[in-house]
Design an enzyme around this catalytic site. Structure first.
Site, short mmCIF file in Angstrom:
data_model
loop_
_atom_site.label_atom_id
_atom_site.label_comp_id
_atom_site.label_asym_id
_atom_site.label_seq_id
_atom_site.Cartn_x
_atom_site.Cartn_y
_atom_site.Cartn_z
CE LYS A 1 -2.12 -1.00 3.81
NZ LYS A 1 -1.43 -2.29 4.09
CE LYS B 1 -0.22 3.52 7.53
NZ LYS B 1 -0.52 2.36 6.67
CG ASP C 1 4.44 2.16 6.03
OD1 ASP C 1 5.60 1.94 5.60
OD2 ASP C 1 3.66 1.25 6.36
CB ALA D 1 -3.71 0.35 9.03
CE1 TYR E 1 10.51 -8.74 -3.66
CE2 TYR E 1 12.44 -9.13 -5.01
CZ TYR E 1 11.87 -8.93 -3.77
OH TYR E 1 12.67 -8.92 -2.66
#
Length: 227
Positions: A15, A37, A54, A118, A206
């Protein structure tokens, strides 16, 4: 003002990575954007307050500056579910408190607000309420980040089914490969494309390093320019 909520299929689905890149893409196109956040656990003390890594990434990626406690109003030290951490800290999280904090973000003058959730979609904020109820009340369009690893089909399809049952406006999903050794990655990706009821916005392979922004060309076309 355009507002979006970024959720994931699980903890560590990517995220923050996606939200940060969205903020950078908006900056490239001269948009005033800010990240939010609302809930974070696993925070550490810095400058006499608890801060979350984050949330700091979102602040660094944004073009609109704000004080830390505006970006992350609920910060907890234990790396556990936020509602449990809040209970241990004697803090009550409610939808009204989240909306009040969100109003502070709206007052920062951004063209775009990207709110990062979250954990996964069904995140409790108390013993009786969930973060998704706040998302619905605020009528935020949702972007789903699918962490591509074993189990992602179940996680993604259950999340999508719940969103649909609530009438959530999910504008699309992003495949984020979190396991470099995932067996049958392409087959799983194809299965998700076939079964998820939302359009795919982008694919993030990735990488040991942050992927180049070019990976998000499709996302840029679908999000930054057309919303």
């Amino acid at each position: 003002m355009k507002e979006f909520f970024i959720t994931g299929t699980d903890t560590d689905a990517g995220k923050t990575h996606v939200t940060s890149l969205l903020l950078k893409l908006l900056a490239q196109h001269k948009k005033q954007a800010i990240g939010f956040k609302p809930l974070a656990s696993g925070c550490e003390m810095a400058f006499d307050q608890l801060v979350n890594a984050d949330a700091l990434i979102l602040m660094e990626s944004a073009t609109v500056s704000a004080k830390y406690d505006i970006i992350n109003p609920f910060a907890f030290a234990p790396a556990i579910a936020p509602h449990i951490a809040a209970e241990q800290a004697g803090v009550t999280i409610t939808a009204d408190k989240l909306s009040s904090a969100y109003k502070n973000v709206k007052q920062q003058g951004a063209d775009y607000i990207l709110t990062e959730g979250a954990g996964g979609w069904a995140l409790p904020i108390s013993n009786t309420d969930y973060l998704y109820n706040w998302v619905k009340a605020e009528q935020l369009p949702v972007i789903l980040v699918v962490g591509m690893k074993l189990g992602c089909l179940n996680h993604a399809l259950l999340t999508a089914a719940h969103m649909q049952s609530m009438g959530i406006n999910c504008i699309g999903w992003i495949a984020n490969q979190v396991d470099p050794n995932m067996d049958e990655y392409q087959a799983n990706l194809d299965s998700l494309k076939l079964r998820l009821p939302f359009p795919i916005l982008a694919i993030s392979p990735y990488s040991e390093q942050t992927p180049k922004l070019q990976i998000y060309k499709t996302l840029l076309e679908n999000f930054a320019l057309n919303t």
